[in-house]
Design a protein around this motif. Structure first.
Motif, PDB file in Angstrom:
ATOM      1  N   PRO A 287       0.826  -1.213   0.000  1.00 31.37           N
ATOM      2  CA  PRO A 287       0.000   0.000   0.000  1.00 31.37           C
ATOM      3  C   PRO A 287       0.856   1.258   0.000  1.00 31.37           C
ATOM      4  O   PRO A 287       1.870   1.336   0.680  1.00 31.37           O
ATOM      5  CB  PRO A 287      -0.805  -0.129   1.296  1.00 31.37           C
ATOM      6  N   GLY A 288       0.410   2.231  -0.770  1.00 27.17           N
ATOM      7  CA  GLY A 288       1.178   3.446  -0.948  1.00 27.17           C
ATOM      8  C   GLY A 288       1.875   3.501  -2.284  1.00 27.17           C
ATOM      9  O   GLY A 288       2.502   4.508  -2.618  1.00 27.17           O
TER      10      GLY A 288
ATOM     11  N   VAL B 135      10.664   1.436  -3.168  1.00 30.62           N
ATOM     12  CA  VAL B 135      10.859   2.395  -4.258  1.00 30.62           C
ATOM     13  C   VAL B 135       9.513   2.720  -4.890  1.00 30.62           C
ATOM     14  O   VAL B 135       8.584   1.916  -4.906  1.00 30.62           O
ATOM     15  CB  VAL B 135      11.829   1.835  -5.326  1.00 30.62           C
ATOM     16  N   LYS B 136       9.427   3.937  -5.425  1.00 27.56           N
ATOM     17  CA  LYS B 136       8.280   4.370  -6.205  1.00 27.56           C
ATOM     18  C   LYS B 136       8.716   5.550  -7.066  1.00 27.56           C
ATOM     19  O   LYS B 136       9.743   6.180  -6.813  1.00 27.56           O
ATOM     20  CB  LYS B 136       7.105   4.764  -5.305  1.00 27.56           C
TER      21      LYS B 136
END
Length: 293
Positions: A28-29, A50-51
């Motif tokens: 989530p996120g 990471v995103k």
């Protein structure tokens, strides 16, 4: 669980759960979990999150929105060079920035040597990795969860423990000739910046000079640039102008009878204007054609 025909014997049903997955792990996120191992034979694993970096309020060209990867939980033994090598397998890395906590990009000031910088905090950090192509961000986000990234290899040894302490102790010694070169280079940059600032103030003073009638020429800067604060020369000229106006006012009303006469003349002018307005309104009422009464 089920029971066979022989009394007292039981068999376990085969589990359908897979112990490893070749798919990326997304939590989530919107973060993708990457596994990290210090060595290939290490049993323990560390997790990176990471995103894609998407902060619309940040308009810095150092972190392009389509080519920047935001990384959390970077361990202390991973330097910028190590992080760059780890993520180079996804695409060519343009730059790496490690910080103690997330935040907007700060414009770099004068570059200081490590001898004059405060000691860095040792701990987990966050990182901003800028790839040359947007495909690097996509490749990092789709990396399989069961394929860990190895930090220390034969081609890229990373020192820890006693070896790291010995290296830090050896690097803490300062060579006098090297220190002198660093100081000289810093002073040259300082003198150059000081000359540029003086030149900028001189040009600003020329642009804001008053003409014979007291007008100040205001020029418009480049598009997108922030307004600069007034220079000391401009503030001094504004103060002198206010002092001249105050002095003229004091001379005009120096005597008490002059001030009283000025007030009387002003009141008489207001009364005269009031009577003229009354006559004008009465004339307009008389000229009205529509009379309902």
């Amino acid at each position: 669980m089920f029971t066979s025909g022989v009394k007292g014997q039981t068999k376990m049903a085969p589990s359908k759960k897979k112990h490893a997955s070749s798919q990326p792990c997304i939590i989530p996120g919107g973060f993708t979990v990457l596994s990290l191992q210090f060595r290939s034979d290490s049993a323990a694993q560390h997790k990176l999150y990471v995103k894609e970096h998407k902060v619309r309020a940040e308009k810095s060209s150092r972190r392009p929105l389509d080519r920047t990867l935001f990384v959390l939980n970077i361990p202390p033994y991973c330097s910028e060079a190590v992080v760059k090598e780890l993520f180079s397998q996804f695409d060519c890395v343009q730059s790496v920035e490690l910080r103690d906590h997330p935040g907007s990009f700060q414009e770099p000031g004068p570059k200081l040597s490590r001898f004059f910088k405060p000691a860095e905090k040792k701990g987990f950090k966050v990182g901003y990795i800028v790839f040359q192509n947007s495909s690097g961000v996509t490749a990092a986000k789709s990396h399989p969860y069961n394929a860990p990234l190895v930090v220390c290899t034969e081609q890229r040894p990373v020192r820890t423990g006693v070896q790291k302490w010995i290296q830090q102790y050896t690097e803490s010694f300062i060579q006098p000739d090297k220190l002198q070169q660093i100081v000289d280079s810093f002073m040259e940059d300082y003198d150059k910046r000081k000359e540029q600032e003086e030149e900028r103030q001189r040009k600003e003073a020329e642009q804001q000079q008053e003409d014979e009638e007291g007008w100040v020429k205001v020029t418009r800067g480049h598009k997108g640039t922030k307004a600069r604060p007034h220079s000391e020369a401009a503030n001094k000229r504004a103060l002198q102008k206010e002092m001249r106006k105050k002095k003229r006012k004091e001379l005009m009303n120096f005597y008490t009878w002059q001030h009283r006469n000025t007030q009387k003349e002003h009141i008489a002018e207001l009364r005269k204007k009031f009577e003229e307005d009354k006559q004008r309104i009465a004339l307009l009422r008389a000229q009205r054609k529509f009379r309902p009464y």
